[in-house]
Each structure stands twice: as C-alpha cells, then as structure tokens.
Write a protein that holds these residues in place. Structure first.
Motif, mmCIF file in Angstrom:
data_model
loop_
_atom_site.group_PDB
_atom_site.id
_atom_site.type_symbol
_atom_site.label_atom_id
_atom_site.label_comp_id
_atom_site.label_asym_id
_atom_site.label_seq_id
_atom_site.Cartn_x
_atom_site.Cartn_y
_atom_site.Cartn_z
ATOM 1 N N ASP A 160 -1.419 -5.047 -10.677
ATOM 2 C CA ASP A 160 -0.775 -3.951 -11.512
ATOM 3 C C ASP A 160 -0.872 -2.694 -10.507
ATOM 4 O OD1 ASP A 160 -0.677 -5.588 -13.664
ATOM 5 O OD2 ASP A 160 -2.386 -4.954 -14.526
ATOM 6 N N GLU A 161 -1.880 -2.616 -9.816
ATOM 7 C CA GLU A 161 -1.779 -1.417 -8.887
ATOM 8 C C GLU A 161 -0.645 -1.520 -7.917
ATOM 9 O OE1 GLU A 161 -5.624 0.823 -6.727
ATOM 10 O OE2 GLU A 161 -5.585 -0.998 -6.778
ATOM 11 N N LEU A 162 -0.482 -2.632 -7.198
ATOM 12 C CA LEU A 162 0.791 -2.776 -6.385
ATOM 13 C C LEU A 162 1.906 -2.480 -7.194
ATOM 14 C CD1 LEU A 162 -0.444 -5.690 -4.430
ATOM 15 C CD2 LEU A 162 -0.364 -3.256 -3.466
ATOM 16 N N ARG A 163 2.205 -3.054 -8.186
ATOM 17 C CA ARG A 163 3.270 -2.885 -9.204
ATOM 18 C C ARG A 163 3.492 -1.274 -9.357
ATOM 19 N NH1 ARG A 163 2.893 -5.187 -14.461
ATOM 20 N NH2 ARG A 163 5.187 -5.025 -14.645
ATOM 21 N N GLY A 164 2.505 -0.775 -9.528
ATOM 22 C CA GLY A 164 2.637 0.731 -9.731
ATOM 23 C C GLY A 164 3.016 1.552 -8.537
ATOM 24 N N VAL A 165 2.701 1.078 -7.436
ATOM 25 C CA VAL A 165 3.199 1.495 -6.100
ATOM 26 C C VAL A 165 4.666 1.103 -5.967
ATOM 27 C CG1 VAL A 165 2.946 1.311 -3.348
ATOM 28 C CG2 VAL A 165 0.678 1.712 -4.848
ATOM 29 N N VAL A 173 -3.602 -8.329 15.167
ATOM 30 C CA VAL A 173 -3.569 -6.428 14.821
ATOM 31 C C VAL A 173 -3.412 -6.483 13.460
ATOM 32 C CG1 VAL A 173 -2.252 -6.068 16.914
ATOM 33 C CG2 VAL A 173 -0.881 -6.651 15.108
ATOM 34 N N TRP A 174 -3.242 -7.555 12.621
ATOM 35 C CA TRP A 174 -3.474 -7.452 11.040
ATOM 36 C C TRP A 174 -3.398 -8.890 10.475
ATOM 37 C CZ3 TRP A 174 -1.315 -8.900 6.418
ATOM 38 C CH2 TRP A 174 -1.564 -8.260 5.349
ATOM 39 N N GLN A 175 -4.445 -8.830 9.541
ATOM 40 C CA GLN A 175 -4.568 -10.285 8.773
ATOM 41 C C GLN A 175 -4.856 -9.980 7.419
ATOM 42 O OE1 GLN A 175 -7.701 -12.779 10.710
ATOM 43 N NE2 GLN A 175 -6.899 -14.500 9.595
ATOM 44 N N TRP A 179 0.895 -4.799 -0.163
ATOM 45 C CA TRP A 179 -0.348 -5.306 0.002
ATOM 46 C C TRP A 179 -1.060 -3.780 0.095
ATOM 47 C CZ3 TRP A 179 3.734 -5.529 3.331
ATOM 48 C CH2 TRP A 179 3.619 -4.765 4.592
ATOM 49 N N ALA A 180 -2.338 -3.792 0.188
ATOM 50 C CA ALA A 180 -3.148 -2.553 0.757
ATOM 51 C C ALA A 180 -4.159 -2.793 1.405
ATOM 52 C CB ALA A 180 -3.987 -2.226 -0.767
ATOM 53 N N TYR A 181 -4.612 -2.101 2.187
ATOM 54 C CA TYR A 181 -5.863 -2.278 3.365
ATOM 55 C C TYR A 181 -6.557 -0.956 3.448
ATOM 56 C CZ TYR A 181 -2.629 0.344 6.634
ATOM 57 O OH TYR A 181 -1.734 1.234 7.002
ATOM 58 N N GLU A 182 -7.610 -1.131 4.207
ATOM 59 C CA GLU A 182 -8.623 -0.092 4.308
ATOM 60 C C GLU A 182 -8.288 0.613 5.561
ATOM 61 O OE1 GLU A 182 -12.882 -0.410 3.848
ATOM 62 O OE2 GLU A 182 -12.602 -1.547 2.146
ATOM 63 N N THR A 183 -8.360 1.950 5.609
ATOM 64 C CA THR A 183 -8.169 2.799 6.775
ATOM 65 C C THR A 183 -9.275 2.968 7.504
ATOM 66 O OG1 THR A 183 -8.491 4.922 5.479
ATOM 67 C CG2 THR A 183 -6.381 4.127 5.549
ATOM 68 N N ASP A 184 -8.937 3.488 8.876
ATOM 69 C CA ASP A 184 -10.141 3.646 9.776
ATOM 70 C C ASP A 184 -11.194 4.904 9.216
ATOM 71 O OD1 ASP A 184 -8.992 2.063 11.556
ATOM 72 O OD2 ASP A 184 -8.139 3.675 12.520
ATOM 73 N N THR A 185 -10.578 5.558 8.172
ATOM 74 C CA THR A 185 -11.361 6.621 7.577
ATOM 75 C C THR A 185 -11.989 6.135 6.006
ATOM 76 O OG1 THR A 185 -9.573 7.530 6.481
ATOM 77 C CG2 THR A 185 -10.195 8.635 8.513
ATOM 78 N N GLY A 186 -11.815 4.675 5.888
ATOM 79 C CA GLY A 186 -12.581 4.219 4.498
ATOM 80 C C GLY A 186 -11.743 4.601 3.387
ATOM 81 N N GLY A 187 -10.658 4.998 3.571
ATOM 82 C CA GLY A 187 -9.688 5.163 2.289
ATOM 83 C C GLY A 187 -8.795 3.830 2.342
ATOM 84 N N LYS A 188 -7.934 3.554 1.225
ATOM 85 C CA LYS A 188 -7.024 2.627 0.947
ATOM 86 C C LYS A 188 -5.784 3.217 1.113
ATOM 87 C CE LYS A 188 -7.908 -1.048 -2.172
ATOM 88 N NZ LYS A 188 -8.159 -1.469 -3.677
ATOM 89 N N ARG A 189 -4.897 2.256 1.824
ATOM 90 C CA ARG A 189 -3.526 2.727 2.024
ATOM 91 C C ARG A 189 -2.776 1.281 1.450
ATOM 92 N NH1 ARG A 189 0.082 4.343 6.936
ATOM 93 N NH2 ARG A 189 1.877 4.592 6.016
ATOM 94 N N SER A 234 10.920 -11.626 4.800
ATOM 95 C CA SER A 234 9.502 -12.349 4.730
ATOM 96 C C SER A 234 8.464 -11.589 4.644
ATOM 97 C CB SER A 234 9.559 -13.586 5.693
ATOM 98 O OG SER A 234 9.043 -13.216 6.999
ATOM 99 N N PRO A 235 7.278 -12.055 4.090
ATOM 100 C CA PRO A 235 6.204 -11.499 4.163
ATOM 101 C C PRO A 235 5.873 -10.980 5.654
ATOM 102 C CG PRO A 235 5.837 -13.094 2.542
ATOM 103 C CD PRO A 235 7.060 -13.274 3.454
ATOM 104 N N GLN A 236 6.035 -11.829 6.496
ATOM 105 C CA GLN A 236 5.597 -11.654 7.973
ATOM 106 C C GLN A 236 6.337 -10.500 8.498
ATOM 107 O OE1 GLN A 236 6.376 -14.653 6.648
ATOM 108 N NE2 GLN A 236 4.401 -15.739 6.653
ATOM 109 N N THR A 237 7.723 -10.640 8.241
ATOM 110 C CA THR A 237 8.654 -9.373 8.934
ATOM 111 C C THR A 237 8.522 -8.225 8.207
ATOM 112 O OG1 THR A 237 10.567 -10.027 7.652
ATOM 113 C CG2 THR A 237 10.458 -10.944 9.785
ATOM 114 N N ALA A 238 7.855 -7.987 6.841
ATOM 115 C CA ALA A 238 7.561 -6.865 6.277
ATOM 116 C C ALA A 238 6.223 -6.268 7.041
ATOM 117 C CB ALA A 238 7.315 -7.147 4.752
ATOM 118 N N VAL A 239 5.451 -7.381 7.307
ATOM 119 C CA VAL A 239 4.122 -6.547 8.010
ATOM 120 C C VAL A 239 4.585 -6.113 9.185
ATOM 121 C CG1 VAL A 239 1.992 -7.367 8.908
ATOM 122 C CG2 VAL A 239 2.600 -8.087 6.652
#
Length: 97
Positions: A6-11, A37-39, A58-68, A80-85
């Motif tokens: 739901d959070e991603l749908r909102g984004v 470099v990303w998994q 998708w979401a991931y944690e930043t170096d500062t502890g936040g969420k992006r 594809s998901p791979q080319t999106a990343v």
C-alpha cells in the motif's frame, strides 16, 4: 506485506499520478565489477498510465538510516525489474556527481 505494498502504491500515485495494482515480487541482485551494489526485492505493479502498463517499485534504507522509495515506469530502456534497478542506480549516481 500489505502495508508495504500500500505504501508503494501511494508512492506510485504521488510520483506518476496513476493507480497501481500489485502483480508480483521479483528478487533482484545488481552487480558491478564483480561486487554486489544492490540486492533486494522489486514489487511489480500494473498501472494505467499513458506511457506505461507496468511500474517497478521498492524501498531501501539510506546511509543515514532513512527510507528511500523508488518507482520506475516500464518505459524503454526499462523493461524488467532488473533494468529498473539499473536505471535507478544510474540516476542516483548522476544526482551525486
């Protein structure tokens, strides 16, 4: 999981002004010069958008502890998901340069 979806749908709605319907989860590992470099997992959505029928988010944690949050429409060269990343990594690198 539903809260995350739901959070991603909102984004997707905020970034691309379209409704999104969850389709599937795809694991992605992106490596560069032999190093990971990303998994993580990319959520695939169908969307009603004038330029795309799918969106990868998708979401991931930043170096500062936040969420992006990332939401990439399936517009060539993204197909594809791979080319999106890969596109998101390139975009981030350009922003930091």
């Amino acid at each position: 999981m539903n809260e995350y979806i739901d959070e991603l749908r909102g984004v997707i709605k905020r970034l691309h002004d379209c409704e999104a319907v969850y389709l599937e989860t795809v694991p992605v590992t992106e490596a560069f010069q032999g190093k990971t470099v990303w998994q993580g997992e990319v959520e695939v959505f169908t969307v009603q958008h004038p330029k795309a029928s799918r969106c990868y988010a998708w979401a991931y944690e930043t170096d500062t502890g936040g969420k992006r949050f990332m939401a990439v429409l399936e517009i060539p060269p993204v197909d594809s998901p791979q080319t999106a990343v890969k596109a998101a990594i390139v975009s981030d690198a350009r922003e930091k340069a």
